[in-house]
Write a protein that holds these residues in place. Structure first.
Motif, mmCIF file in Angstrom:
data_model
loop_
_atom_site.group_PDB
_atom_site.id
_atom_site.type_symbol
_atom_site.label_atom_id
_atom_site.label_comp_id
_atom_site.label_asym_id
_atom_site.label_seq_id
_atom_site.Cartn_x
_atom_site.Cartn_y
_atom_site.Cartn_z
ATOM 1 N N LEU A 113 -3.934 2.601 -12.246
ATOM 2 C CA LEU A 113 -3.821 1.143 -12.182
ATOM 3 C C LEU A 113 -2.930 0.699 -11.023
ATOM 4 N N VAL A 114 -1.799 1.398 -10.843
ATOM 5 C CA VAL A 114 -0.895 1.044 -9.737
ATOM 6 C C VAL A 114 -1.570 1.281 -8.391
ATOM 7 N N LEU A 115 -2.258 2.400 -8.258
ATOM 8 C CA LEU A 115 -2.958 2.689 -7.011
ATOM 9 C C LEU A 115 -4.076 1.685 -6.767
ATOM 10 N N TRP A 116 -4.778 1.307 -7.816
ATOM 11 C CA TRP A 116 -5.833 0.289 -7.719
ATOM 12 C C TRP A 116 -5.244 -1.038 -7.239
ATOM 13 N N GLU A 117 -4.138 -1.437 -7.846
ATOM 14 C CA GLU A 117 -3.479 -2.685 -7.454
ATOM 15 C C GLU A 117 -3.034 -2.641 -5.994
ATOM 16 N N GLY A 118 -2.441 -1.512 -5.598
ATOM 17 C CA GLY A 118 -1.967 -1.398 -4.233
ATOM 18 C C GLY A 118 -3.091 -1.409 -3.210
ATOM 19 N N ILE A 119 -4.199 -0.742 -3.503
ATOM 20 C CA ILE A 119 -5.321 -0.712 -2.564
ATOM 21 C C ILE A 119 -5.937 -2.102 -2.414
ATOM 22 N N VAL A 120 -6.129 -2.807 -3.547
ATOM 23 C CA VAL A 120 -6.738 -4.140 -3.477
ATOM 24 C C VAL A 120 -5.858 -5.106 -2.707
ATOM 25 N N ARG A 121 -4.561 -5.104 -3.016
ATOM 26 C CA ARG A 121 -3.654 -6.031 -2.336
ATOM 27 C C ARG A 121 -3.314 -5.552 -0.924
ATOM 28 N N GLY A 122 -3.223 -4.242 -0.749
ATOM 29 C CA GLY A 122 -2.885 -3.733 0.574
ATOM 30 C C GLY A 122 -3.976 -3.970 1.604
ATOM 31 N N PHE A 123 -5.211 -3.750 1.231
ATOM 32 C CA PHE A 123 -6.335 -3.953 2.151
ATOM 33 C C PHE A 123 -6.931 -5.355 2.073
ATOM 34 N N VAL A 176 1.132 4.255 -2.933
ATOM 35 C CA VAL A 176 0.912 5.673 -2.617
ATOM 36 C C VAL A 176 2.126 6.506 -3.011
ATOM 37 N N LEU A 177 3.333 5.993 -2.742
ATOM 38 C CA LEU A 177 4.537 6.719 -3.124
ATOM 39 C C LEU A 177 4.649 6.867 -4.642
ATOM 40 N N PHE A 178 4.297 5.809 -5.370
ATOM 41 C CA PHE A 178 4.311 5.900 -6.833
ATOM 42 C C PHE A 178 3.315 6.946 -7.306
ATOM 43 N N TRP A 179 2.145 6.991 -6.687
ATOM 44 C CA TRP A 179 1.130 7.972 -7.052
ATOM 45 C C TRP A 179 1.632 9.392 -6.819
ATOM 46 N N LEU A 180 2.277 9.630 -5.673
ATOM 47 C CA LEU A 180 2.794 10.965 -5.379
ATOM 48 C C LEU A 180 3.901 11.361 -6.356
ATOM 49 N N ALA A 181 4.803 10.409 -6.647
ATOM 50 C CA ALA A 181 5.890 10.714 -7.578
ATOM 51 C C ALA A 181 5.354 10.991 -8.983
ATOM 52 N N ALA A 182 4.383 10.188 -9.432
ATOM 53 C CA ALA A 182 3.813 10.402 -10.763
ATOM 54 C C ALA A 182 3.047 11.720 -10.826
ATOM 55 N N TRP A 183 2.369 12.057 -9.745
ATOM 56 C CA TRP A 183 1.649 13.320 -9.695
ATOM 57 C C TRP A 183 2.619 14.499 -9.812
ATOM 58 N N ALA A 184 3.731 14.431 -9.085
ATOM 59 C CA ALA A 184 4.715 15.507 -9.139
ATOM 60 C C ALA A 184 5.335 15.609 -10.542
ATOM 61 N N PHE A 185 5.603 14.456 -11.155
ATOM 62 C CA PHE A 185 6.187 14.482 -12.498
ATOM 63 C C PHE A 185 5.197 15.041 -13.515
ATOM 64 N N ASN A 186 3.930 14.675 -13.385
ATOM 65 C CA ASN A 186 2.917 15.215 -14.291
ATOM 66 C C ASN A 186 2.762 16.721 -14.120
ATOM 67 N N GLU A 187 2.820 17.187 -12.889
ATOM 68 C CA GLU A 187 2.744 18.630 -12.643
ATOM 69 C C GLU A 187 3.919 19.347 -13.300
ATOM 70 N N TRP A 188 5.076 18.726 -13.258
ATOM 71 C CA TRP A 188 6.254 19.334 -13.889
ATOM 72 C C TRP A 188 6.096 19.345 -15.404
ATOM 73 N N LEU A 189 5.539 18.232 -15.975
ATOM 74 C CA LEU A 189 5.386 18.149 -17.420
ATOM 75 C C LEU A 189 4.428 19.211 -17.959
ATOM 76 N N VAL A 190 3.295 19.392 -17.296
ATOM 77 C CA VAL A 190 2.294 20.319 -17.831
ATOM 78 C C VAL A 190 2.750 21.772 -17.715
ATOM 79 N N LEU A 234 0.821 -1.200 0.000
ATOM 80 C CA LEU A 234 0.000 0.000 0.000
ATOM 81 C C LEU A 234 0.859 1.255 0.000
ATOM 82 N N ALA A 235 1.917 1.254 0.801
ATOM 83 C CA ALA A 235 2.802 2.413 0.849
ATOM 84 C C ALA A 235 3.523 2.618 -0.479
ATOM 85 N N GLY A 236 3.943 1.517 -1.121
ATOM 86 C CA GLY A 236 4.600 1.641 -2.421
ATOM 87 C C GLY A 236 3.681 2.233 -3.475
#
Length: 289
Positions: free
Chosen positions: A50-60, A10-24, A6-8
């Protein structure tokens, strides 16, 4: 609960969000780099979901009968490829494309007739608004009784769902040309057909393509829902309704994924054709700028 997974995610989501913000926020000098960034932003956003979906399903530890993980859906999709291809052929290639072509073509032709006849304009348009409001779950059983259980009855449902949006939008588009432009055509002694082809149809293209884009999704929805009310043992709607009863939710999601990809690709083809035909329109020119 699997905290590392679950933590992995969430971290991927935050990193991808930051990278997308930089791209736009970037202003690329080269057009190819700008186009690559434009495509990378939604692609990365989809991968993040998809990564967040996978992490939530497997994490919880969510049971697969409630929500399967994307990896499970992908495995089912790969293992059931012949079945999915047969369902795609039955629903999309036969029912959706045939009904879409017939419904849009008939709607366009009737709109031309309505434009020539005030009687049809006053009598048929209100009826069209009424019929377009009919729910597909009420129309589908009737078409099955009329045309049988095969794909022809699904074509009838798609025709009903796509006919009136095309009719209403085309009629509105034909009235979009201003009176000054029509008066100018009359001063040139243009006939009704010449005015239609040279002036009114070009002005109506944005309206027509708006109907085509709306119908690209309506056609797929109508065909899938119609298969819930009677179909041979093949088709997206048949597979969804059957596999839900068997609790094979991963197969249901695999069908949904195929339908989503097909619908998005269909919409994209229509949108690309719109940009090619209506390149002169301000909305297209501003988008290119």
């Amino acid at each position: 609960m699997n905290l590392p997974v679950l933590a992995g995610a969430v971290l991927f989501w935050l990193a991808a969000w930051a990278f997308n913000e930089w791209l736009v926020r970037q202003r690329f000098a080269h057009p190819s780099a700008a186009n690559a960034a434009r495509f990378a932003v939604p692609l990365l956003f989809g991968i993040t979901i998809l990564v967040l979906w996978e992490g939530i399903v497997r994490g919880f530890g969510i049971p697969s009968v409630l929500l399967p993980a994307p990896s499970m859906i992908w495995q089912r999709l790969v293992n059931s490829l012949p079945t999915l291809v047969a369902d795609f052929r039955q629903t999309f290639l036969k029912a959706v494309l045939t009904g879409y072509a017939l419904g849009c073509g008939l709607g366009f032709a009737v709109a031309i007739l309505i434009d020539r006849s005030p009687f049809l304009q006053k009598g048929l348009l209100p009826l069209g608004n009424f019929v377009s409001a009919l729910p597909v779950i009420g129309v589908a059983p009737i078409t099955v009784m009329w045309f049988g259980f095969d794909w022809q009855s699904k074509v009838a449902v798609v025709v009903i769902m796509t006919f009136f949006p095309m009719l209403v939008n085309t009629v509105s588009g034909l009235a979009a040309a201003s009176h000054m432009e029509r008066d100018l055509m009359r001063t040139y002694a243009a006939t009704w057909w010449q005015t239609l082809v040279k002036l009114r149809l070009p002005a109506a293209w944005p309206f027509i393509f708006n109907a085509l884009k709306i119908n690209s999704t309506l056609a797929l929805i109508g065909a899938i829902v119609a298969e819930f009310f009677g179909t041979p043992i093949v088709g997206m709607g048949f597979r969804i309704s059957t596999e839900v009863g068997r609790m094979n939710v991963d197969m249901v999601w695999a069908e949904i994924a195929v339908a989503a990809v097909a619908g998005s690709a269909f919409y994209g083809v229509v949108a690309f054709a719109e940009r090619a035909v209506t390149f002169w329109h301000p909305s297209i020119r501003s988008g290119r700028a």
